[in-house]
Design an enzyme around this catalytic site. Structure first.
Site, short mmCIF file in Angstrom:
data_model
loop_
_atom_site.label_atom_id
_atom_site.label_comp_id
_atom_site.label_asym_id
_atom_site.label_seq_id
_atom_site.Cartn_x
_atom_site.Cartn_y
_atom_site.Cartn_z
N CYS A 260 0.85 -1.34 -0.05
CA CYS A 260 -0.04 0.02 -0.03
C CYS A 260 0.66 1.17 0.02
CB CYS A 260 -1.08 0.08 1.26
SG CYS A 260 -0.10 0.07 2.86
N HIS A 308 -2.71 1.53 7.03
CA HIS A 308 -2.96 1.31 5.35
C HIS A 308 -3.26 2.59 4.75
CE1 HIS A 308 -4.42 -0.98 1.90
NE2 HIS A 308 -5.23 0.10 1.64
N HIS A 320 -5.92 1.95 -4.18
CA HIS A 320 -4.82 1.28 -3.23
C HIS A 320 -4.57 -0.16 -3.79
CE1 HIS A 320 -8.15 -1.04 -0.64
NE2 HIS A 320 -8.51 -0.88 -1.81
#
Length: 345
Positions: A260, A308, A320
Site C-alpha cells: 500500500c 493502510h 490502493h
C-alpha cells in the site's frame, strides 16, 4: 544435585544486537502462536467467520509489513553509513601511510647526516659557508619532521575514532537486520495463517469471499487516465491509474507490484515528490487534510495504527493496494476505518 555440572553462565545484557535477537524470538513465538491458533480453529467456522478472521490476519500482516518497511529503511541507512565510514577510513589510511613513509625518509636522512657533532663538522668542512647553508636547511627539515610527526599522530587518532564509529554502525546494522528478519517472520506467519483458513473454503465460498473483499467501485482493470491539469497531484493520480490490476506484494514499491505505501510512494515519486516509505511516516509528509476537503492526489489513511494508505482520486474513491492475493484497485474511501489524510507538499 549434579554438583559436578558447570554453573550456568549469566548471559550478556544490553546492546542493540541482543534487543534485535529478542525481538526476533518474540516475533517467532507470536507467529507460532498464530499457526497454533489456526490449526486448532473450529473447522465448522462459517464463511462469514472465516472472512472476519482472514481480514484480521491481513490487517495484522499489513501492520507487520509497514514495520518491515521501516526496518528496511533503517537497515539500508545503517549499511550506507557503514560503507561511507569504511571508505573514509581507507582514504585516511592511505594518507597516514604516506605520512609515515615521509617521516621515515626524513628520519633516515637525518640519521645518515647526523653522525658527527656540528662543531667537528664545521672544523672539518672545506667550505664553512656551504656547511652553514646546510645547517640552516637541516633546521628547516627538523621543523618539517615535527610537522610530519604531528600529522601521523593525528592520523592515528583519526583511525581510532573511525574504528569506534564503524564498530557502532556495524552493531546498529546488525540490530536493524534483526528487526527486519523479525518483521518478515511476522508478515509471513500472518499470511500463511490466512492461507490456511482460506484453503478450508469451497470454491464457491472462496469466490464469495473475493467478491466481498473487492467493493464495487468501477472496473478493476487498467483504466484510461482522467484528464488532469498537469499538476503534481494529477501526475500522481495518473500513475496510480496505470498501476490498477498489478498485484499486491508486501515490501514492493513497483513498477510491477506494490504494497500500500509502496504504491503511494511510487505514485508521488512519478510526480517528482519524494515520500517516506511507511504509512506512519507518510501521514506526516505534507499538510493534514480533513475528510470533507479531500482532493485528488491526497493520501488517505486507515485503521487506528495508520497501517493502510490509498491515493484519493475523487468522488469518494481511492486507488490502493489492498492485501496479498489482491491487485491494485479502485475502492470507496469509506470501505475501511478512517484514520486521516495528508496532502504532500
Amino acid at each position: 544435585m549434579a554438583s559436578h555440572r558447570k554453573p550456568r553462565q549469566r548471559p550478556l545484557s544490553g546492546g542493540p544486537v541482543r534487543t534485535a535477537a529478542t525481538t526476533l524470538a518474540l516475533a517467532g513465538a507470536a507467529t507460532a502462536t498464530a499457526f497454533e491458533g489456526t490449526s486448532q480453529a473450529d473447522p465448522r467456522q462459517t464463511p462469514t467467520q472465516v472472512k472476519a478472521e482472514v481480514d484480521r490476519l491481513y490487517q495484522d500482516a499489513e501492520a507487520a509489513t509497514e514495520q518491515y518497511n521501516g526496518a528496511k529503511v533503517k537497515a539500508d541507512e545503517a549499511e550506507r553509513a557503514l560503507s561511507g565510514l569504511r571508505d573514509e577510513a581507507a582514504r585516511k589510511a592511505d594518507r597516514l601511510n604516506a605520512a609515515r613513509r615521509a617521516l621515515g625518509a626524513l628520519a633516515a636522512g637525518q640519521y645518515r647526516s647526523g653522525g658527527l657533532g656540528p662543531t667537528v663538522q664545521l672544523a672539518m668542512s672545506g667550505n664553512p659557508q656551504e656547511y652553514l647553508d646546510r645547517a640552516a636547511f637541516l633546521t628547516r627539515t627538523g621543523d618539517r619532521t615535527a610537522a610530519e610527526v604531528a600529522s601521523v599522530r593525528r592520523g592515528l587518532d583519526e583511525a581510532d575514532r573511525l574504528r569506534g564509529q564503524a564498530a557502532a554502525r556495524l552493531a546498529d546494522l546488525r540490530a536493524r537486520q534483526g528487526e527486519l528478519a523479525a518483521a518478515k517472520t511476522a508478515v509471513e506467519g500472518k499470511l500463511n495463517a490466512a492461507k490456511q483458513l482460506l484453503d478450508r473454503l469451497t470454491a464457491e465460498e472462496r469466490a464469495a469471499y473475493e467478491a466481498q473483499s473487492a467493493p464495487a467501485a468501477g472496473p478493476q482493470t487498467p483504466l484510461s487516465v482522467p484528464v488532469g491539469d498537469g499538476s503534481r497531484a494529477a501526475r500522481a493520480v495518473a500513475y496510480a491509474y496505470g498501476a490498477i490490476g498489478k498485484p499486491y506484494v508486501w515490501g514492493a514499491t513497483g513498477p510491477g507490484s506494490f504494497d500500500c505505501s509502496g504504491l503511494t510512494q511510487a505514485a508521488w515519486g512519478a510526480a517528482g515528490v519524494s515520500l517516506p516509505r511507511t504509512t506512519y511516516t507518510q501521514i506526516n509528509a505534507g499538510q493534514r487534510v480533513s475528510r470533507d476537503r479531500l482532493a485528488p492526489g491526497d493520501l488517505v489513511f486507515f485503521y487506528s495504527g495508520i497501517t493502510h494508505v490509498g491515493l484519493y482520486i475523487g468522488d469518494g474513491k481511492m486507488i490502493h493496494a489492498p492485501h496479498p492475493g489482491a491487485t491494485v484497485r479502485v475502492a470507496p474511501v469509506d470501505s475501511m476505518p478512517w484514520a486521516g489524510a495528508a496532502r504532500p507538499a
